[in-house]
Enzyme design. Structure first.
Site, PDB file in Angstrom:
ATOM      1  N   PRO A 130       1.137   1.563   7.464  1.00  0.00           N
ATOM      2  CA  PRO A 130       2.478   1.770   7.435  1.00  0.00           C
ATOM      3  C   PRO A 130       2.822   3.291   7.578  1.00  0.00           C
ATOM      4  O   PRO A 130       4.448   3.436   8.535  1.00  0.00           O
ATOM      5  CB  PRO A 130       2.658   1.429   6.277  1.00  0.00           C
ATOM      6  CG  PRO A 130       1.916   1.004   5.515  1.00  0.00           C
ATOM      7  CD  PRO A 130       0.037   1.385   6.520  1.00  0.00           C
ATOM      8  N   VAL A 136       0.914  -1.372  -0.089  1.00  0.00           N
ATOM      9  CA  VAL A 136       0.169  -0.536  -0.278  1.00  0.00           C
ATOM     10  C   VAL A 136       0.673   1.212  -0.243  1.00  0.00           C
ATOM     11  O   VAL A 136       0.072   2.427   0.102  1.00  0.00           O
ATOM     12  CB  VAL A 136      -0.682   0.123   1.568  1.00  0.00           C
ATOM     13  CG1 VAL A 136      -2.293  -1.531   1.319  1.00  0.00           C
ATOM     14  CG2 VAL A 136      -0.403   0.041   2.937  1.00  0.00           C
ATOM     15  N   LEU A 183       2.905   4.046   1.608  1.00  0.00           N
ATOM     16  CA  LEU A 183       3.583   4.908   2.774  1.00  0.00           C
ATOM     17  C   LEU A 183       1.767   5.441   2.806  1.00  0.00           C
ATOM     18  O   LEU A 183       1.726   6.715   2.743  1.00  0.00           O
ATOM     19  CB  LEU A 183       4.559   5.492   2.753  1.00  0.00           C
ATOM     20  CG  LEU A 183       4.857   6.410   4.160  1.00  0.00           C
ATOM     21  CD1 LEU A 183       5.456   4.616   5.048  1.00  0.00           C
ATOM     22  CD2 LEU A 183       6.239   7.197   4.020  1.00  0.00           C
ATOM     23  N   HIS A 184       1.056   4.540   3.198  1.00  0.00           N
ATOM     24  CA  HIS A 184      -0.357   5.063   3.677  1.00  0.00           C
ATOM     25  C   HIS A 184      -0.754   4.826   4.658  1.00  0.00           C
ATOM     26  O   HIS A 184      -0.492   3.091   5.619  1.00  0.00           O
ATOM     27  CB  HIS A 184      -1.052   5.322   2.914  1.00  0.00           C
ATOM     28  CG  HIS A 184      -1.109   5.522   1.087  1.00  0.00           C
ATOM     29  ND1 HIS A 184      -1.319   6.895   1.151  1.00  0.00           N
ATOM     30  CD2 HIS A 184      -0.233   4.827   0.068  1.00  0.00           C
ATOM     31  CE1 HIS A 184      -0.626   6.921   0.138  1.00  0.00           C
ATOM     32  NE2 HIS A 184      -0.160   6.170  -0.512  1.00  0.00           N
ATOM     33  N   ALA A 185      -2.092   5.164   5.488  1.00  0.00           N
ATOM     34  CA  ALA A 185      -2.881   4.714   7.152  1.00  0.00           C
ATOM     35  C   ALA A 185      -1.989   3.809   7.743  1.00  0.00           C
ATOM     36  O   ALA A 185      -1.083   4.598   8.237  1.00  0.00           O
ATOM     37  CB  ALA A 185      -4.053   3.978   6.329  1.00  0.00           C
TER      38      ALA A 185
END
Length: 86
Positions: free
Chosen positions: A18, A12, A14-16
């Protein structure tokens, strides 16, 4: 000042979740830390800043640290990225 280039390889980007792990690690250090993508540089301790870069899988970013614990901060954050945030 120390900097290191890394490639974000988790599914994913570098979102939410992580990004949250990354920011929590960055906040453990006293030094100033930034994430740089292309020409944009944001505070690595700011969730909105990091999310605003729109970092997806395969993106190369530069992690920059400046301060008393800069070497340790860079090493820890690079290790976190290379472990795919495990």
């Amino acid at each position: 000042m120390v900097s290191k280039e890394v490639v974000i390889n988790n599914q994913v980007g570098l979102h939410a979740r992580p990004a949250t792990f990354f920011i929590q690690k960055a906040n453990e250090y006293k030094c100033s830390i930034w994430v740089e993508k292309e020409e944009r540089r944001v505070n690595a301790k700011s969730l909105l800043g990091v999310l605003s870069l729109g970092i997806v899988k395969g993106t190369t970013v530069n992690i920059i640290a400046d301060g008393s614990d800069e070497e340790e901060a860079i090493a820890t954050l690079v290790e976190l990225v290379n472990s795919d945030f495990e």
